[in-house]
Design a protein around this motif. Sequence first.
Motif, PDB file in Angstrom:
ATOM      1  N   LYS A  61       0.830  -1.205   0.000  1.00 56.45           N
ATOM      2  CA  LYS A  61       0.000   0.000   0.000  1.00 56.45           C
ATOM      3  C   LYS A  61       0.869   1.262   0.000  1.00 56.45           C
ATOM      4  O   LYS A  61       0.640   2.187  -0.798  1.00 56.45           O
ATOM      5  CB  LYS A  61      -0.900  -0.003   1.247  1.00 56.45           C
ATOM      6  N   GLU A  62       1.854   1.291   0.879  1.00 55.71           N
ATOM      7  CA  GLU A  62       2.706   2.478   0.999  1.00 55.71           C
ATOM      8  C   GLU A  62       3.430   2.771  -0.308  1.00 55.71           C
ATOM      9  O   GLU A  62       3.489   3.919  -0.768  1.00 55.71           O
ATOM     10  CB  GLU A  62       3.725   2.268   2.127  1.00 55.71           C
ATOM     11  N   TYR A  63       3.962   1.748  -0.926  1.00 53.57           N
ATOM     12  CA  TYR A  63       4.703   1.927  -2.180  1.00 53.57           C
ATOM     13  C   TYR A  63       3.784   2.439  -3.286  1.00 53.57           C
ATOM     14  O   TYR A  63       4.108   3.411  -3.985  1.00 53.57           O
ATOM     15  CB  TYR A  63       5.347   0.608  -2.591  1.00 53.57           C
ATOM     16  N   GLU A  65       0.784   3.907  -3.217  1.00 48.26           N
ATOM     17  CA  GLU A  65       0.222   5.248  -3.023  1.00 48.26           C
ATOM     18  C   GLU A  65       1.286   6.327  -3.180  1.00 48.26           C
ATOM     19  O   GLU A  65       1.011   7.390  -3.744  1.00 48.26           O
ATOM     20  CB  GLU A  65      -0.438   5.326  -1.649  1.00 48.26           C
ATOM     21  N   LYS A  66       2.501   6.043  -2.726  1.00 52.64           N
ATOM     22  CA  LYS A  66       3.579   7.029  -2.861  1.00 52.64           C
ATOM     23  C   LYS A  66       3.998   7.202  -4.311  1.00 52.64           C
ATOM     24  O   LYS A  66       4.108   8.332  -4.823  1.00 52.64           O
ATOM     25  CB  LYS A  66       4.784   6.601  -2.023  1.00 52.64           C
TER      26      LYS A  66
END
Length: 342
Positions: A61-63, A65-66
């Motif tokens: 998710k973090e990757y 969305e970033k």
Amino acid sequence: MKKLSIFLLLIMSVFVLGACQSDEKIAVSGESSDGVQEMKIKFSHVVAENTPKHQGALAMKEYIEKESDGKIKVEIYPNSSLFGDQDEYQNLVANNIQFIAPDLTKFVGNNPQFNVPALPFAFADDNEAIAFWDGEKGKEVLSSLKDDGVIGLSMWPNGGKHLTNGKHAISSPADLKGLKFRTQGGQVLESMYSALGAGSESIPFGELYTALDQGVVDGQENTFSNIESKKFDEVQKYMTVMNHTRVDYAVFTNTKFWDSMNAATKAIVEGGLAAGTEVARAEAKSLNEKALEKIKERGNVEIVELTPEQVEEFKKVLEPIYEEYKSQIGADVIEAARNAGK
């Protein structure tokens, strides 16, 4: 004059219609251009937050969305909060969710080759299991659900399984006779417990704590991280460290969703999957080690650690399983599993 007016009106209509069609083509072209597509992705799973699977999902998710500058939103639903074991696959097929990471043995009804993690003592550790699923035969198995519109992308390990029960300590095959264990389901696990003189029953993971507490089954098999995070040691008295079978997950997606992404979008999602895989694989060993220490600290269960000689006794009793399932799983797949990482 009237005929001329009608003629001019027809010409204008054709022009306007052509302009509308041109605008429509531009809009469609824009959606499939090189730019990152805006979308919402739902990732559903059935285990707790402090597990390798959830940590991998968070990294994914973090990757995504970033790298997409927020154009792609990823929603994660742990603990069967959106869909449970019994209905997450159907909802993936329907594209109501875009990613799930189920226990691979959940698919034995679709393809018996997904019984590989249940083969007794096939893998010594996570590295051997990863080597199989990243290899040629493992990838073939993961790709075998395409007729359902589903494809497996990457294996996420959870680790070797161990036995817990509420009746008595287990240190030999004879100690399982007459006991009933919850399993993830599947032909191999059923045959394995039958060979040990025990019963087996498939119960959804989210319902397992209650089933153990109420005595629906005497025990269960699971990884340290799942036992600790779900606090199964609160409703069990004994745990045997065995590493006899495994819980291995894989991230599956809907092929319609997967094929709908343009190159730029898919590159980001694939990057997120790679990031999630790296974290999930690294966390599996670490979290299982920490979970075992927490279980020991809580002191709710008596822990039996098998000697090499006791392990060999179990292996001897369970070796016929390989011959029994050679035709269903495939001799080539079994050979690849038993030799993975060696």
